[in-house]
Scaffold this active site. Structure first.
Site, PDB file in Angstrom:
ATOM      1  CE1 TYR A 120      -3.258  -2.736  -0.077  1.00 35.57           C
ATOM      2  CE2 TYR A 120      -4.059  -2.025   2.057  1.00 35.57           C
ATOM      3  CZ  TYR A 120      -4.164  -2.841   0.953  1.00 35.57           C
ATOM      4  OH  TYR A 120      -5.188  -3.755   0.877  1.00 35.57           O
ATOM      5  CE  LYS A 167       2.999 -17.699   0.458  1.00 37.79           C
ATOM      6  NZ  LYS A 167       2.491 -19.057   0.709  1.00 37.79           N
ATOM      7  CG  ASP A 199      -0.295 -19.523   2.330  1.00 43.06           C
ATOM      8  OD1 ASP A 199       0.339 -19.470   3.404  1.00 43.06           O
ATOM      9  OD2 ASP A 199       0.186 -20.011   1.299  1.00 43.06           O
ATOM     10  CG  ASP A 223      -7.324  -4.289   3.845  1.00 44.41           C
ATOM     11  OD1 ASP A 223      -8.323  -4.169   4.575  1.00 44.41           O
ATOM     12  OD2 ASP A 223      -7.184  -3.675   2.783  1.00 44.41           O
ATOM     13  CG  ASP A 227     -12.625  -7.178   4.979  1.00 45.35           C
ATOM     14  OD1 ASP A 227     -12.368  -6.377   5.900  1.00 45.35           O
ATOM     15  OD2 ASP A 227     -13.194  -6.836   3.926  1.00 45.35           O
TER      16      ASP A 227
END
Ligand code: ATP
Length: 327
Positions: A120, A167, A199, A223, A227
């Site tokens: 971002y 990751k 993951d 993020d 969610d």
């Protein structure tokens, strides 16, 4: 001097849930002074800019900011606002509430998301026709700051489980640094923690959220995973968040402007009101913050409920019920 709170409702249901949160804060009589700023799609259409200078100054000068949501212009509004308040940590609690249907009852998680860099950072390029690139920025200082914040948050809030999401097996340099620095912070503190590939963590969070407490994440992972957790606990209408800086902070629901229901008066105000609760905690009004949380919990347990929770109450009905239950 009363605390000055910048209020930026923004677009869509931001216009509906932000006044609800202000109603609750006003009912507590803590003597906040509210100053209002414009931002978002409508502001851009009217003024040619999504985040006017005047609104920037309000957020910069206030003791804290309440922000609703922005639509298409979200990146032009919320990213600069987070940077104006110097927010390095995005705190996103996701928990189930008694009396509500949840995919996973017994979820009580807090995502501590790095808020300033990663993918971002906004560095994207079109190299040639059909080829675009994105630069991911990860710095040692930002990793250290978010890890310190995350471990300290877990300590103060009494969470036993701390997980560092990463990751690093693929993004060896960038997430490698994030993991190395966060581990170092945990080790220096003598803290217990585990690390998890993001993951695999997504799968385990769905199956066994009760195994997790505080999850320290790089920006994009935080993020997405928060969610995902919203889905586990009953929807986006329930998740508040704080963007915390050294001296300033901004509070907003995790949800966006929800154009599909905007203007109907049926948005769930709980996420925004719980965000106002986090604002109270941040400014030291811990008793009032607990009153807000208890009132929201009571209304979530007994109703009335907005349609996203299976009821037919309006935003206004739910807000009034919460105000009534502020003991
Ligand atoms: P944006 O682009 O502004 O993020 P969006 O529609 O992509 O908008 P959200 O606004 O987060 O994303 O909404 C996702 C879904 O969740 C929508 O169906 C929306 O109606 C629902 N939703 C989000 N917030 C609430 C809320 N407070 N009350 C009820 N439903 C909500």
């Amino acid at each position: 001097m009363p605390h000055e709170i910048a209020v930026i409702p923004g677009d869509g249901i931001g216009q509906e849930v932000t006044p609800a949160a202000v109603d609750v804060l006003e009912a507590l009589n803590v003597g906040f002074e509210f100053v209002y700023g414009e931002a978002g799609d409508e502001t851009e259409a009217k003024m040619g800019v999504a985040l006017p200078e005047k609104t920037r100054e309000l957020a910069d000068g206030a003791d804290a900011t309440l922000f609703g949501a922005a639509g298409e212009t979200a990146a032009d509004v919320i990213l600069p606002l987070r940077s104006i308040v110097g927010a390095f940590a995005n705190v996103r609690p996701a928990r189930t509430y008694p009396g509500l249907d949840a995919v996973q009852p017994g979820t009580d998680l807090v995502f501590i998301r790095e808020n300033t860099e990663g993918v971002y950072a906004g560095i994207e390029n079109e190299i040639t026709d059909g080829v675009r690139t994105l630069t991911r920025v990860v710095t040692e200082d930002a990793c250290e700051q978010i890890a310190e914040y995350g471990f300290e948050y877990a300590r103060q809030s009494g969470f036993d489980d701390v997980t560092i999401a990463h990751k690093a097996n693929v993004m060896r340099e960038t997430d490698g640094l994030f993991l190395e620095v966060a581990r170092g912070v945990g080790d220096d503190r003598g803290a217990e923690y585990e690390t998890a590939l993001m993951d695999a963590l997504a799968m385990h969070l769905v199956a066994h959220p009760e195994d997790y407490g505080v999850v320290i994440c790089p920006n994009l992972a935080g993020d997405v995973l928060s969610d995902l957790a919203a889905g586990l606990v009953g929807g986006l209408g329930l998740l508040p968040s704080a963007n915390v800086g050294e001296e300033n902070a901004l509070f907003e629901p995790v949800h966006g402007s929800a154009p599909d229901i905007a203007g109907e008066g049926i948005a769930n105000p709980a996420a925004m009101i719980l965000s106002a609760g986090m604002l109270l905690d941040h400014l030291g009004y811990t008793g009032e913050a607990a009153r807000v949380r208890n009132a929201v919990e009571s209304v979530l347990a007994e109703g009335p409920h907005t349609p996203d929770l299976g009821g037919n109450a309006s935003t206004q009905d739910v807000t009034e019920a919460i105000v009534d239950r502020l003991e």
